[in-house]
Design a protein around this motif. Structure first.
Motif, PDB file in Angstrom:
ATOM      1  N   UNK A  99       0.881  -1.089   0.045  1.00 38.09           N
ATOM      2  CA  UNK A  99      -0.026  -0.056   0.113  1.00 38.09           C
ATOM      3  C   UNK A  99       0.954   1.211  -0.092  1.00 38.09           C
ATOM      4  N   UNK A 100       0.348   2.488  -0.503  1.00 39.20           N
ATOM      5  CA  UNK A 100       1.064   3.581  -0.124  1.00 39.20           C
ATOM      6  C   UNK A 100       1.230   4.275  -1.599  1.00 39.20           C
ATOM      7  N   UNK A 101       0.596   3.711  -2.887  1.00 37.86           N
ATOM      8  CA  UNK A 101       0.390   4.219  -3.959  1.00 37.86           C
ATOM      9  C   UNK A 101       2.097   4.447  -4.372  1.00 37.86           C
ATOM     10  N   UNK A 102       2.601   5.845  -4.945  1.00 40.45           N
ATOM     11  CA  UNK A 102       3.772   6.171  -5.285  1.00 40.45           C
ATOM     12  C   UNK A 102       4.897   5.831  -4.574  1.00 40.45           C
ATOM     13  N   UNK A 390       4.522  16.040 -11.035  1.00 38.71           N
ATOM     14  CA  UNK A 390       5.969  15.923 -11.019  1.00 38.71           C
ATOM     15  C   UNK A 390       6.225  14.374 -10.276  1.00 38.71           C
ATOM     16  N   UNK A 391       5.387  14.180  -9.629  1.00 31.36           N
ATOM     17  CA  UNK A 391       5.637  12.786  -8.956  1.00 31.36           C
ATOM     18  C   UNK A 391       4.883  11.739  -9.774  1.00 31.36           C
ATOM     19  N   UNK A 392       3.940  11.944 -10.336  1.00 33.34           N
ATOM     20  CA  UNK A 392       3.270  11.063 -11.321  1.00 33.34           C
ATOM     21  C   UNK A 392       4.309  10.520 -12.246  1.00 33.34           C
ATOM     22  N   UNK A 393       4.907  11.614 -12.894  1.00 32.94           N
ATOM     23  CA  UNK A 393       5.960  11.432 -13.898  1.00 32.94           C
ATOM     24  C   UNK A 393       6.979  10.529 -13.593  1.00 32.94           C
ATOM     25  N   UNK A 394       7.355  11.023 -12.201  1.00 33.33           N
ATOM     26  CA  UNK A 394       8.709  10.070 -11.569  1.00 33.33           C
ATOM     27  C   UNK A 394       8.364   8.912 -11.366  1.00 33.33           C
ATOM     28  N   UNK A 395       7.155   8.570 -10.884  1.00 34.87           N
ATOM     29  CA  UNK A 395       6.836   7.164 -10.761  1.00 34.87           C
ATOM     30  C   UNK A 395       6.413   6.130 -11.854  1.00 34.87           C
ATOM     31  N   UNK A 396       6.148   6.961 -13.048  1.00 33.00           N
ATOM     32  CA  UNK A 396       5.919   6.258 -14.226  1.00 33.00           C
ATOM     33  C   UNK A 396       7.328   5.957 -14.774  1.00 33.00           C
ATOM     34  N   UNK A 397       8.215   6.912 -14.582  1.00 33.92           N
ATOM     35  CA  UNK A 397       9.822   6.710 -15.019  1.00 33.92           C
ATOM     36  C   UNK A 397      10.511   5.672 -14.323  1.00 33.92           C
TER      37      UNK A 397
END
Length: 493
Positions: A99-102, A390-397
């Motif tokens: 759990x915890x998403x990104x 910023x964090x969505x992009x970093x997570x997908x990266x």
């Protein structure tokens, strides 16, 4: 007291379910329980995404592109992007079932510093402020019928929003199942108003109300900047597409239910959003829609009169459902950050009786109430919301990086590499677009706030600077007794 009652309950359960002696010496684990199924997962996605935004202010997308055709195209494209992003998260969620998403994904790919900066920004800004905004929207619609012809007093709105936060926090602290059932009910309620608007629009189209769709691309304002900002506003309405990854540990059969919930839930939301916008345009011109303060209310006044009171009632249900879904999932982020030592340890404790991360949820609700106190936090949300991408992009990266650095990890879902590449590039564009098109000092403040988390990380995580034991130990002990919570760790009888 907490551990003794826990041992007693564990012993009783073992005797009843496994036929073993109550005196069993096998280690017992106190963890979150898998209680969220496929239907609840779909409702969690749909219920969290569809909040007040699509009913209140779709004009932000129209204002950036200037015409009906590009507006509908943007809404559909935002749904496609949200689906692609969620599929990336589905691979991450079934590869790293925490759990915890990104948070755990950034931890695995880049180490503790990016993960900490994400939790720092999310816990103190993006998550609680979003929760507060949704509850304020609920309060405005819930109080509107009592103040006909004028705006409700701010003190009434704030008190009602605070009451909503307290009730939602209590419900989710008491029971996972109760929170899920409430989410299912509120999702059903909001789908009623969605259905009413969509069916009304279809009926009007069948009656020939199509004049607003003629020359639908005329007078459009198409540029990289305008399209980017339109996406930015549209995706705000879709925000929540990744919420199921925050409760992966509580999903029944996550390898099946996580991707299925995404594949069913987000396209369903996309279809609803496009059809709702079409319905709006059947009764309003572009100019009228831009002048409307609450598009759904204007639609209700013109189409549903004298039953137009249904709209604010069900929009209130929709907002409170979105707030409940946000609280349910974001509380798990606080829990995971506490478990990893990036927040106070007591925030990772679990209720003995309820098996919920009660301290984390209560902390999240308390921060959200603080955000209600200022007069207007919409501007604050606009400036800080770009941090989310910023964090969505970093997570997908991180997904791309782990394809090469963590090849040994099992991947029940493996999406084509082009999907995370596209989402990463779009994320970069979404972050840079508002800065380039309308540069303001506030964006710099946002970046500085994110980076200020490095100071906190160095002091409290890296060097493990602790508050004096005379202060922290009694506080933790009293919170444990008050909330009846214990650490999520192995407990041997």
């Amino acid at each position: 007291m907490g551990k003794e009652s826990l041992r007693k309950r564990k012993g009783e359960n073992n005797g009843k379910e496994d036929g073993e002696s109550i005196q069993s010496h096998e280690p017992q684990t106190m963890n979150l329980q898998k209680q969220v199924g496929l239907i609840s997962g779909i409702c969690m996605i749909v219920g969290t995404i569809i909040g007040s935004g699509i009913f209140v202010s779709p004009k932000s997308v129209l204002a950036n592109v200037g015409a009906v055709g590009p507006c509908l195209t943007i809404w559909a494209a935002c749904g496609i992007l949200a689906t692609l992003g969620a599929l990336c998260f589905a691979e991450l969620g079934t590869m790293i079932t925490k759990s915890g998403g990104e948070y755990p994904y950034l931890m695995e790919a880049f180490g503790p510093i990016p993960a900490f900066l994400f939790s720092w920004t999310s816990l103190l800004v993006t998550k609680p402020s979003s929760f507060a905004i949704i509850c304020l929207s609920f309060a405005e619609y819930a109080s509107a019928p009592f103040y006909p012809g004028c705006d409700p007093p701010q003190v009434v709105i704030k008190c009602l929003a605070a009451a909503a936060i307290v009730i939602i926090t209590i419900v989710n602290s008491l029971s996972v199942k109760l929170g899920s059932y409430l989410q299912n009910f509120l999702t059903a309620a909001k789908m009623i108003i969605v259905t009413i608007i969509i069916v009304s629009g279809i009926v009007l189209l069948a009656q020939g109300k199509t004049e607003n769709f003629e020359d639908s691309f005329k007078d459009s304002k198409i540029s990289v900047s305008s399209i980017s900002l339109a996406f930015y506003n549209g995706l705000w309405a879709y925000d929540g597409w990744n919420q199921l990854n925050y409760i992966t540990e509580e999903l029944k059969n996550p390898y099946r239910n996580l991707p299925l919930s995404i594949i069913i839930g987000i396209p369903l939301v996309t279809v609803c959003y496009v059809l709702i916008n079409i319905s709006y345009f059947t009764v309003m011109t572009s100019t009228e829609l831009l002048q409307s303060q609450a598009v759904a209310v204007t639609f209700g006044d013109r189409v549903l009169y004298p039953a137009s009171w249904i709209v604010p009632l069900f929009v209130a249900f929709s907002a409170i459902g979105s707030a409940n879904g946000t609280c349910f999932t974001a509380g798990r982020l606080v829990y995971v950050a506490g478990r990893e030592g990036h927040m106070l340890k007591v925030l990772s404790y679990i209720s003995v009786k309820r098996l919920t991360p009660a301290p984390a949820i209560i902390f999240y609700g308390a921060i959200a109430i603080i955000y209600i106190i200022p007069g207007d936090i919409d501007t604050l949300i606009n400036y800080f919301s770009f941090a989310v991408w910023i964090f969505y992009g970093l997570t997908v990266l991180a997904l791309i990086v782990m394809r090469f650095t963590r090849k040994e990890l099992r991947r029940p879902i493996r999406i084509p590499i082009i999907i995370p590449v596209i989402v990463t590039l779009v994320s970069i564009l979404l972050v840079l677009a508002p800065i380039i098109s309308a540069p303001e000092l506030a964006y710099l403040y946002c970046v500085l706030f994110i980076l200020s988390g490095l100071i906190v990380y160095v002091l409290f995580v890296h060097f493990k600077f602790n508050w004096p034991q005379k202060i922290s130990k009694p506080i933790t002990m009293h919170l444990q007794m008050l909330l009846e919570v214990v650490p999520a760790e192995d407990i041997t009888e």
